[in-house]
Design a protein around this motif. Structure first.
Motif, mmCIF file in Angstrom:
data_model
loop_
_atom_site.group_PDB
_atom_site.id
_atom_site.type_symbol
_atom_site.label_atom_id
_atom_site.label_comp_id
_atom_site.label_asym_id
_atom_site.label_seq_id
_atom_site.Cartn_x
_atom_site.Cartn_y
_atom_site.Cartn_z
ATOM 1 N N LYS A 279 0.823 -1.211 0.000
ATOM 2 C CA LYS A 279 0.000 0.000 0.000
ATOM 3 C C LYS A 279 0.858 1.263 0.000
ATOM 4 C CE LYS A 279 -4.280 -1.598 1.986
ATOM 5 N NZ LYS A 279 -4.653 -2.184 3.280
ATOM 6 N N VAL A 280 2.041 1.209 0.656
ATOM 7 C CA VAL A 280 2.847 2.434 0.709
ATOM 8 C C VAL A 280 3.635 2.669 -0.570
ATOM 9 C CG1 VAL A 280 3.091 2.793 3.178
ATOM 10 C CG2 VAL A 280 4.601 1.196 2.024
ATOM 11 N N VAL A 281 3.692 1.676 -1.481
ATOM 12 C CA VAL A 281 4.369 1.930 -2.761
ATOM 13 C C VAL A 281 3.524 2.954 -3.526
ATOM 14 C CG1 VAL A 281 5.122 0.917 -4.925
ATOM 15 C CG2 VAL A 281 5.299 -0.385 -2.820
ATOM 16 N N PRO A 282 4.116 4.114 -3.878
ATOM 17 C CA PRO A 282 3.316 5.177 -4.500
ATOM 18 C C PRO A 282 2.746 4.736 -5.852
ATOM 19 C CG PRO A 282 5.487 5.970 -3.842
ATOM 20 C CD PRO A 282 5.507 4.500 -3.698
ATOM 21 N N ASP A 283 1.543 5.206 -6.170
ATOM 22 C CA ASP A 283 0.904 4.863 -7.435
ATOM 23 C C ASP A 283 1.705 5.380 -8.632
ATOM 24 O OD1 ASP A 283 -1.154 3.238 -6.870
ATOM 25 O OD2 ASP A 283 -2.680 4.809 -6.681
ATOM 26 N N ASP A 284 2.484 6.454 -8.416
ATOM 27 C CA ASP A 284 3.318 7.005 -9.492
ATOM 28 C C ASP A 284 4.208 5.931 -10.105
ATOM 29 O OD1 ASP A 284 2.144 9.247 -8.694
ATOM 30 O OD2 ASP A 284 3.928 10.232 -7.876
ATOM 31 N N TYR A 285 4.748 5.048 -9.248
ATOM 32 C CA TYR A 285 5.618 3.985 -9.750
ATOM 33 C C TYR A 285 4.872 3.122 -10.761
ATOM 34 C CZ TYR A 285 9.060 4.747 -5.978
ATOM 35 O OH TYR A 285 10.000 5.268 -5.140
ATOM 36 N N ARG A 286 3.647 2.751 -10.371
ATOM 37 C CA ARG A 286 2.857 1.877 -11.247
ATOM 38 C C ARG A 286 2.529 2.595 -12.553
ATOM 39 N NH1 ARG A 286 0.544 1.284 -6.081
ATOM 40 N NH2 ARG A 286 1.051 -0.737 -5.168
ATOM 41 N N HIS A 287 2.101 3.847 -12.439
ATOM 42 C CA HIS A 287 1.741 4.609 -13.641
ATOM 43 C C HIS A 287 2.945 4.778 -14.544
ATOM 44 C CE1 HIS A 287 -1.709 6.508 -11.096
ATOM 45 N NE2 HIS A 287 -1.979 5.270 -11.499
ATOM 46 N N ALA A 288 4.094 5.093 -13.952
ATOM 47 C CA ALA A 288 5.302 5.292 -14.755
ATOM 48 C C ALA A 288 5.638 4.023 -15.513
ATOM 49 C CB ALA A 288 6.460 5.706 -13.853
ATOM 50 N N SER A 289 5.567 2.886 -14.835
ATOM 51 C CA SER A 289 5.897 1.618 -15.469
ATOM 52 C C SER A 289 4.935 1.315 -16.606
ATOM 53 C CB SER A 289 5.871 0.495 -14.438
ATOM 54 O OG SER A 289 5.767 -0.739 -15.073
ATOM 55 N N LEU A 290 3.662 1.521 -16.355
ATOM 56 C CA LEU A 290 2.664 1.237 -17.389
ATOM 57 C C LEU A 290 2.827 2.203 -18.561
ATOM 58 C CD1 LEU A 290 -0.443 0.573 -15.110
ATOM 59 C CD2 LEU A 290 0.753 -1.096 -16.519
ATOM 60 N N ALA A 291 3.150 3.468 -18.270
ATOM 61 C CA ALA A 291 3.317 4.461 -19.324
ATOM 62 C C ALA A 291 4.510 4.132 -20.198
ATOM 63 C CB ALA A 291 3.481 5.846 -18.707
ATOM 64 N N LEU A 292 5.520 3.504 -19.623
ATOM 65 C CA LEU A 292 6.712 3.137 -20.391
ATOM 66 C C LEU A 292 6.478 1.868 -21.205
ATOM 67 C CD1 LEU A 292 9.472 3.915 -17.789
ATOM 68 C CD2 LEU A 292 9.158 5.038 -19.996
ATOM 69 N N SER A 391 10.838 -1.418 9.715
ATOM 70 C CA SER A 391 9.645 -0.644 9.389
ATOM 71 C C SER A 391 9.922 0.849 9.512
ATOM 72 C CB SER A 391 8.465 -1.053 10.270
ATOM 73 O OG SER A 391 8.798 -0.919 11.609
ATOM 74 N N LYS A 392 10.828 1.236 10.411
ATOM 75 C CA LYS A 392 11.204 2.639 10.506
ATOM 76 C C LYS A 392 11.857 3.101 9.203
ATOM 77 C CE LYS A 392 11.816 4.253 15.190
ATOM 78 N NZ LYS A 392 12.656 4.083 16.354
ATOM 79 N N ARG A 393 12.768 2.261 8.681
ATOM 80 C CA ARG A 393 13.466 2.619 7.450
ATOM 81 C C ARG A 393 12.511 2.684 6.275
ATOM 82 N NH1 ARG A 393 18.889 -0.597 6.344
ATOM 83 N NH2 ARG A 393 18.424 0.167 4.278
ATOM 84 N N LEU A 394 11.555 1.740 6.258
ATOM 85 C CA LEU A 394 10.585 1.703 5.166
ATOM 86 C C LEU A 394 9.778 2.992 5.145
ATOM 87 C CD1 LEU A 394 8.915 -0.058 3.049
ATOM 88 C CD2 LEU A 394 7.398 -0.484 4.950
ATOM 89 N N LEU A 395 9.344 3.413 6.342
ATOM 90 C CA LEU A 395 8.523 4.611 6.411
ATOM 91 C C LEU A 395 9.314 5.833 5.973
ATOM 92 C CD1 LEU A 395 6.695 3.842 9.736
ATOM 93 C CD2 LEU A 395 5.670 3.974 7.484
ATOM 94 N N ARG A 396 10.605 5.870 6.341
ATOM 95 C CA ARG A 396 11.414 7.016 5.972
ATOM 96 C C ARG A 396 11.603 7.060 4.452
ATOM 97 N NH1 ARG A 396 16.566 6.396 8.399
ATOM 98 N NH2 ARG A 396 15.500 5.976 10.348
ATOM 99 N N LYS A 397 11.761 5.849 3.857
ATOM 100 C CA LYS A 397 12.046 5.761 2.426
ATOM 101 C C LYS A 397 10.953 6.420 1.598
ATOM 102 C CE LYS A 397 12.793 2.226 -1.071
ATOM 103 N NZ LYS A 397 12.650 0.791 -1.269
ATOM 104 N N TYR A 398 9.689 6.196 1.990
ATOM 105 C CA TYR A 398 8.605 6.763 1.205
ATOM 106 C C TYR A 398 8.096 8.064 1.790
ATOM 107 C CZ TYR A 398 8.700 2.461 -1.341
ATOM 108 O OH TYR A 398 9.100 1.415 -2.103
#
Lengths: 403, 318
Positions: A279-292, A391-398
């Motif tokens: 869920k925390v993976v931003p939708d932009d990633y998915r859109h960018a991949s599909l757009a490419l 989980s702390k690192r994951l939260l910081r990453k996004y």
């Protein structure tokens, strides 16, 4: 009026303080209890040794007479070495506090390397380090008993040229078998549960339409968390044990049925944790991949899944912690027979069930149980800590801040 | 040129096919995972009903009414009978669950209140870690702690009272072990509920002249009522389903309802574990029947508590 209110407040506040320190007190007393009781048995021998100790009565095989076995090994003051027999003994104490004589060194040419089991003529035996010598009996003169100490035993041995029989027992009390079982269970369970769990989470988060059916699936998976583990054990016994018996060479409860049962227990945990990280993976990633020009499969497996790696790692660590701690389900699905030679087609005990099996025996073995508890606690608590860090690192990453 | 387009199209069709295949495989995994709740219920039902409808290898059918209301549990292998009953086990299980919640609920909720509202930040963080650590300790270690420490304390305590305890194995020991096991569950869930109470309710109370402590106890706790109740429901679920830890301190009682907290007891779960090491036939099958009873007891308790929760009502926090 104001004074009585203040008094009342003070009482309520102090009750709150006391209540919250009960948890701290409980944690400290559990840790103290486990470490103080179990620490004295904690060493490498525990991990490498077998649990069952076997007693043998042996005599010398093809014996030509004692020799001179010099060694340049240094022995401490409480170890006695016989150059005539090439064996070093020392005094020790067993779990019951009785004096015992332990073998501390056997010379490589010593006649004690060449023993024969009395009665069963085909079985060759040899004395090894940490074996416990009970008595040595001679044709001429009284036996040397362990109760008289190691020094006496060596002195008696030095005066004799041969002996009639030797009674000894191999070193027991180790938990090698249970450690191997636990590792097998972790490996097998993750092998089954991770692909299915991560796959289900991917479906629910990436593919599933937002409708009643998906909601029902989620709810049913959530319901699994409320089922007590003993019920899972019954299910494993009634379903997975017969299945594994018919498919493999197993004849009763076995490690595979245990791993399958554990997989079902862990399914909701793995699905939920993985889904949260998806869920925390931003939708932009998915859109960018599909757009490419990437298709859905490529996007899911090459973009989304790698980004959710830390979530899957968390799920794995949670799963390992749960497998190590699980006892009730495994009592039913793998059995309670403590084994030294572990096979995945046979019954065995994990570390937790090992504790349970020893504590329900008469008399209960609290010392060894607490020692195993130290191992379990150290693993589980360090897993917990690493999950927190991840989980702390994951939260910081996004860029998601806590709360 | 024409062929190139053709290749691209087949590739596209191929990709679509793959996309769909993967989608259905993953969907299969999801359906498999969610269907296990039915598989569990079904398998245990089928096995657990057997003792009531078959002859049990010559021992005769177990009478369902006697099974549910009786107060004796005979080990079939040694007594060679079909006289199994769980009535007294249901009562002692609920009794133990009630008593342990009586300890863990106030302690857990007050701990949650302390962490969420009263404690300074550093102390709150430490206590939160302590609660998390307690929650991650496996139940068998709580049982071991109970067998090593609590049994001795209870034994000494009953000696002082002049009661000959059986090594400390008693209702009291089981209740204490279960209580310390449920404190972290109750505390962590209540804490979330307390923290999500709207600040303006709190400010309103303070502005009306109530002291901080009064606000915490009379406004914050009542506003978080619903979440706190949920924590109690989860806690009682854990108590009812716990098996190995209790089996080390309960003592194993085979007959008679017992409310003397210093005397031995048995619960549904410990009876399922009892003598599990070597058993066959009816004595083995009857454990599944006890499993059904356990599931039904948990379900009924959950429904009742959820009903009460709705009845007691909800202060609108948002």
């Amino acid at each position: 009026m104001l004074n009585s209110r203040r008094k009342k407040d003070l009482i309520l506040q102090s009750i709150t303080y006391m209540a919250s320190f009960i948890s701290l007190f409980v944690l400290i007393s559990i840790l103290l209890f486990v470490f103080l009781n179990g620490f004295k048995l904690l060493n490498m021998d525990l991990i490498t040794h077998n649990f069952e100790s076997t007693s043998y009565i042996a005599d010398l095989k093809d014996f030509t007479g004692p020799g001179v076995f010099n060694t340049n090994k240094d022995f401490d003051d409480h170890t006695y070495y016989s150059t005539k027999w090439g064996i070093a003994l020392s005094d020790s104490e067993n779990l019951m506090g009785h004096t015992i004589v332990l073998v501390t060194y056997v010379h490589e040419d010593s006649p004690f390397n060449d023993l024969r089991n009395k009665g069963v003529a085909t079985q060759d035996l040899m004395l090894d380090v940490d074996y416990e010598i009970v008595r040595i009996a001679f044709d001429d003169g009284p036996s040397a008993l362990s109760i008289q100490g190691a020094q006496n035993m060596i002195q008696v041995l030095d005066t004799k040229t041969t002996f009639r029989e030797l009674e000894y027992s191999t070193s027991g009390g180790g938990i090698r078998g249970s450690i191997i079982t636990t590792l097998y269970l972790i490996g097998l369970t993750l092998l089954i549960a991770l692909p299915v769990g991560v796959g289900a989470a991917l479906y629910l988060n990436e593919y599933a339409p937002k409708n009643k059916f998906t909601k029902a699936l989620r709810n049913l998976i959530e319901t699994l968390t409320g089922v007590p583990s003993i019920i899972y054990g019954l299910m494993g016994l009634a379903l997975f044990v017969p299945i594994t018996i018919s498919l493999t060479k197993a004849t009763g409860a076995n490690l595979i049925s245990g791993a399958l049962t554990l997989s079902v227990i862990l399914m909701p945990v793995i699905i939920r944790t993985t889904e949260e990280s998806l869920k925390v993976v931003p939708d932009d990633y998915r859109h960018a991949s599909l757009a490419l020009g990437g298709n859905k499969t490529q996007t899911t497996f090459k973009i989304v899944l790698p980004s959710a790696f830390s979530g899957i790692l968390t799920a794995t660590l949670l799963a390992i912690g749960r497998i190590i701690g699980e006892s009730a389900a495994l009592v039913f699905a793998v059995g309670t027979a403590i084994k030294d030679h572990v096979s995945i087609y046979d019954k065995s005990t994990s570390l937790s069930v090992h504790i349970w099996a020893m504590m329900t025996d008469e008399p209960a073995n609290i010392e060894l149980s607490t020692t195993i508890a130290i191992i379990i606690l150290v693993i589980v608590l360090s897993m917990n800590l690493s999950i927190k860090l991840i989980s702390k690192r994951l939260l910081r990453k996004y860029g998601v801040t806590h709360e | 040129m024409q062929s190139k387009i053709h290749i691209k199209q087949t590739q596209k069709r191929h990709n679509q096919w793959l996309d769909n295949a993967i989608k259905y495989i993953l969907m299969g995994f999801a359906i498999l995972s969610s269907s296990f709740i039915f598989i569990i219920a079904g398998v245990i039902m089928v096995k657990g009903v057997t003792p009531f409808i078959t002859n049990n290898g010559g021992l005769g059918r177990v009478n369902l009414a006697d099974f549910l209301t009786g107060s004796t549990w005979l080990i079939g292998e040694s007594f060679n009978s079909n006289l199994y009953a769980v009535g007294f086990l249901i009562i002692s299980t609920l009794f133990i669950a009630f008593l342990s919640l009586l300890i863990s609920f106030p302690v857990g909720v007050l701990t949650a209140l302390f962490i969420a509202k009263i404690a300074p930040k550093k102390l709150a963080e430490t206590l939160r870690t302590v609660i998390e650590m307690l929650a991650s300790i496996p139940s068998i270690i709580y049982g071991l702690f109970g067998a090593g420490i609590i049994l001795k304390l209870v034994y000494d305590f009953s000696t002082i009272l002049g009661f000959q305890s059986k090594g400390g194995n008693s209702i009291l020991s089981s209740v204490l072990v279960l209580a310390i096991m449920t404190i972290p569950t109750i505390a962590s869930i209540s804490e979330v509920a307390i923290r999500s109470v709207d600040k303006s309710i709190e400010h309103g109370s303070l502005a009306l002249g109530a002291s901080k402590t009064q606000t915490h106890f009379k406004v914050v706790l009542t506003s978080a009522k619903s979440g706190i109740f949920t924590s109690a429901i989860l806690g009682i679920g854990r108590v009812l389903g716990e098996a190995t830890a209790v089996s080390l301190v309960a003592g194993g009682r085979r007959s008679g309802i017992n409310f003397n907290i210093l005397d031995t007891t048995s619960t549904l779960t410990t009876m399922m574990l009892e003598g599990m090491k070597e058993t066959t036939g009816l004595d083995y099958d009857i454990r599944f029947s006890v499993g059904i009873v356990l599931m039904i007891v948990i379900l009924i308790t959950n429904f009742t508590l959820n009903y009460i929760k709705r009845k007691v009502g909800n202060v609108d926090v948002k």
